[in-house]
Design a protein around this motif. Structure first.
Motif, PDB file in Angstrom:
ATOM      1  N   LEU A 219       0.824  -1.217   0.000  1.00 43.47           N
ATOM      2  CA  LEU A 219       0.000   0.000   0.000  1.00 43.47           C
ATOM      3  C   LEU A 219       0.853   1.260   0.000  1.00 43.47           C
ATOM      4  CD1 LEU A 219      -2.795  -1.093   2.476  1.00 43.47           C
ATOM      5  CD2 LEU A 219      -3.078  -0.593   0.035  1.00 43.47           C
ATOM      6  N   VAL A 220       1.945   1.229   0.748  1.00 42.27           N
ATOM      7  CA  VAL A 220       2.845   2.390   0.773  1.00 42.27           C
ATOM      8  C   VAL A 220       3.501   2.595  -0.591  1.00 42.27           C
ATOM      9  CG1 VAL A 220       4.982   3.279   1.793  1.00 42.27           C
ATOM     10  CG2 VAL A 220       3.219   2.301   3.251  1.00 42.27           C
ATOM     11  N   ILE A 221       3.843   1.507  -1.260  1.00 37.59           N
ATOM     12  CA  ILE A 221       4.420   1.613  -2.602  1.00 37.59           C
ATOM     13  C   ILE A 221       3.399   2.183  -3.572  1.00 37.59           C
ATOM     14  CG2 ILE A 221       5.269   0.249  -4.560  1.00 37.59           C
ATOM     15  CD1 ILE A 221       6.648  -1.560  -2.444  1.00 37.59           C
ATOM     16  N   ILE A 222       2.160   1.720  -3.475  1.00 37.26           N
ATOM     17  CA  ILE A 222       1.095   2.275  -4.327  1.00 37.26           C
ATOM     18  C   ILE A 222       0.945   3.767  -4.069  1.00 37.26           C
ATOM     19  CG2 ILE A 222      -1.413   2.279  -4.689  1.00 37.26           C
ATOM     20  CD1 ILE A 222      -1.275  -0.798  -4.197  1.00 37.26           C
ATOM     21  N   GLY A 223       0.945   4.154  -2.796  1.00 34.23           N
ATOM     22  CA  GLY A 223       0.844   5.573  -2.456  1.00 34.23           C
ATOM     23  C   GLY A 223       2.024   6.379  -2.968  1.00 34.23           C
ATOM     24  N   GLY A 224       3.205   5.797  -2.890  1.00 35.01           N
ATOM     25  CA  GLY A 224       4.387   6.487  -3.389  1.00 35.01           C
ATOM     26  C   GLY A 224       4.350   6.688  -4.901  1.00 35.01           C
ATOM     27  N   ILE A 225       3.902   5.669  -5.606  1.00 34.87           N
ATOM     28  CA  ILE A 225       3.765   5.799  -7.063  1.00 34.87           C
ATOM     29  C   ILE A 225       2.730   6.860  -7.394  1.00 34.87           C
ATOM     30  CG2 ILE A 225       2.960   4.593  -9.139  1.00 34.87           C
ATOM     31  CD1 ILE A 225       4.268   2.049  -7.935  1.00 34.87           C
ATOM     32  N   ASN A 226       1.626   6.863  -6.664  1.00 32.62           N
ATOM     33  CA  ASN A 226       0.584   7.856  -6.912  1.00 32.62           C
ATOM     34  C   ASN A 226       1.110   9.270  -6.652  1.00 32.62           C
ATOM     35  OD1 ASN A 226      -2.189   8.346  -7.679  1.00 32.62           O
ATOM     36  ND2 ASN A 226      -2.519   8.994  -5.560  1.00 32.62           N
ATOM     37  N   TRP A 227       1.831   9.463  -5.558  1.00 31.88           N
ATOM     38  CA  TRP A 227       2.394  10.787  -5.278  1.00 31.88           C
ATOM     39  C   TRP A 227       3.432  11.187  -6.323  1.00 31.88           C
ATOM     40  CZ3 TRP A 227       0.615  14.647  -2.774  1.00 31.88           C
ATOM     41  CH2 TRP A 227      -0.258  14.453  -1.718  1.00 31.88           C
ATOM     42  N   GLY A 228       4.195  10.221  -6.816  1.00 29.27           N
ATOM     43  CA  GLY A 228       5.146  10.520  -7.887  1.00 29.27           C
ATOM     44  C   GLY A 228       4.447  10.994  -9.143  1.00 29.27           C
ATOM     45  N   LEU A 229       3.344  10.330  -9.486  1.00 30.98           N
ATOM     46  CA  LEU A 229       2.571  10.748 -10.661  1.00 30.98           C
ATOM     47  C   LEU A 229       1.962  12.135 -10.455  1.00 30.98           C
ATOM     48  CD1 LEU A 229       0.777   7.403 -11.562  1.00 30.98           C
ATOM     49  CD2 LEU A 229       2.566   8.561 -12.877  1.00 30.98           C
ATOM     50  N   ILE A 230       1.494  12.406  -9.248  1.00 30.34           N
ATOM     51  CA  ILE A 230       0.938  13.735  -8.961  1.00 30.34           C
ATOM     52  C   ILE A 230       2.025  14.799  -9.078  1.00 30.34           C
ATOM     53  CG2 ILE A 230      -0.047  15.199  -7.140  1.00 30.34           C
ATOM     54  CD1 ILE A 230      -1.543  12.671  -6.151  1.00 30.34           C
ATOM     55  N   GLY A 231       3.188  14.515  -8.527  1.00 31.62           N
ATOM     56  CA  GLY A 231       4.279  15.484  -8.553  1.00 31.62           C
ATOM     57  C   GLY A 231       4.833  15.734  -9.941  1.00 31.62           C
ATOM     58  N   LEU A 232       4.960  14.679 -10.732  1.00 34.63           N
ATOM     59  CA  LEU A 232       5.571  14.825 -12.054  1.00 34.63           C
ATOM     60  C   LEU A 232       4.579  15.259 -13.134  1.00 34.63           C
ATOM     61  CD1 LEU A 232       7.868  11.667 -12.088  1.00 34.63           C
ATOM     62  CD2 LEU A 232       8.578  14.059 -11.852  1.00 34.63           C
ATOM     63  N   PHE A 233       3.377  14.695 -13.079  1.00 29.68           N
ATOM     64  CA  PHE A 233       2.446  14.902 -14.191  1.00 29.68           C
ATOM     65  C   PHE A 233       1.100  15.501 -13.780  1.00 29.68           C
ATOM     66  CE2 PHE A 233       5.009  11.050 -15.172  1.00 29.68           C
ATOM     67  CZ  PHE A 233       5.778  11.599 -16.174  1.00 29.68           C
ATOM     68  N   GLN A 234       0.946  15.833 -12.503  1.00 32.70           N
ATOM     69  CA  GLN A 234      -0.324  16.327 -11.979  1.00 32.70           C
ATOM     70  C   GLN A 234      -1.470  15.381 -12.336  1.00 32.70           C
ATOM     71  OE1 GLN A 234      -0.810  20.352 -13.323  1.00 32.70           O
ATOM     72  NE2 GLN A 234       0.784  21.129 -11.968  1.00 32.70           N
ATOM     73  N   PHE A 235      -1.199  14.087 -12.184  1.00 34.03           N
ATOM     74  CA  PHE A 235      -2.175  13.054 -12.503  1.00 34.03           C
ATOM     75  C   PHE A 235      -2.365  12.159 -11.287  1.00 34.03           C
ATOM     76  CE2 PHE A 235      -3.117   8.730 -14.108  1.00 34.03           C
ATOM     77  CZ  PHE A 235      -4.352   8.996 -14.684  1.00 34.03           C
ATOM     78  N   ASP A 236      -3.562  12.135 -10.732  1.00 30.71           N
ATOM     79  CA  ASP A 236      -3.889  11.303  -9.574  1.00 30.71           C
ATOM     80  C   ASP A 236      -4.477   9.988 -10.084  1.00 30.71           C
ATOM     81  OD1 ASP A 236      -4.692  10.173  -7.212  1.00 30.71           O
ATOM     82  OD2 ASP A 236      -5.659  11.987  -6.442  1.00 30.71           O
ATOM     83  N   LEU A 237      -3.667   8.943 -10.074  1.00 28.65           N
ATOM     84  CA  LEU A 237      -4.079   7.646 -10.609  1.00 28.65           C
ATOM     85  C   LEU A 237      -5.239   7.043  -9.814  1.00 28.65           C
ATOM     86  CD1 LEU A 237      -3.506   5.404 -12.685  1.00 28.65           C
ATOM     87  CD2 LEU A 237      -1.903   4.430 -11.035  1.00 28.65           C
ATOM     88  N   VAL A 238      -5.186   7.143  -8.497  1.00 27.61           N
ATOM     89  CA  VAL A 238      -6.257   6.588  -7.662  1.00 27.61           C
ATOM     90  C   VAL A 238      -7.578   7.279  -7.982  1.00 27.61           C
ATOM     91  CG1 VAL A 238      -7.062   6.295  -5.278  1.00 27.61           C
ATOM     92  CG2 VAL A 238      -4.668   5.876  -5.846  1.00 27.61           C
ATOM     93  N   ALA A 239      -7.551   8.608  -8.084  1.00 28.84           N
ATOM     94  CA  ALA A 239      -8.775   9.349  -8.399  1.00 28.84           C
ATOM     95  C   ALA A 239      -9.269   9.009  -9.799  1.00 28.84           C
ATOM     96  CB  ALA A 239      -8.522  10.849  -8.283  1.00 28.84           C
ATOM     97  N   ALA A 240      -8.351   8.809 -10.733  1.00 29.88           N
ATOM     98  CA  ALA A 240      -8.751   8.484 -12.100  1.00 29.88           C
ATOM     99  C   ALA A 240      -9.402   7.105 -12.175  1.00 29.88           C
ATOM    100  CB  ALA A 240      -7.540   8.543 -13.028  1.00 29.88           C
TER     101      ALA A 240
END
Length: 98
Positions: free
Chosen positions: A11-32
């Motif tokens: 779960l922490v890895i999933i959260g980290g990937i999601n935060w990375g996507l938000i930081g780099l591309f302004q894309f929230d994968l979980v919300a999408a």
């Protein structure tokens, strides 16, 4: 308990990937995937990631390698050296005299 730690780490890895996507591309994968940040399922995922992070917190303070784990258990470790025993210098003197 090991299974819970692995799930928490995932779960922490999933959260980290999601935060990375938000930081780099302004894309929230979980919300999408789950219908936006305000969707109930997205909030459940965010909550599970947060709980997973709290469960992984003790790993930050756990000993890193086997030697540290053994010494943390109170074992007295003895280490030998790689150097050979030194010979008595008087032995060489006696050999030369002969």
């Amino acid at each position: 308990m090991d299974t819970i730690k692995r799930i928490a780490l995932a779960l922490v890895i999933i959260g980290g990937i999601n935060w990375g996507l938000i930081g780099l591309f302004q894309f929230d994968l979980v919300a999408a995937i789950f219908g936006g940040q305000d969707a109930a399922l997205s909030r459940v995922i965010y909550t599970l990631v947060g709980i997973g992070a709290l469960l992984c917190l003790p790993l930050l303070f756990a000993p890193a390698d086997e030697d540290e784990r053994e010494s943390a258990r109170g074992r007295n470790l003895t280490y030998s050296t790689e150097f050979a025993e030194e010979n008595d210098p008087t032995e060489f003197k006696n050999d030369k005299e002969k």
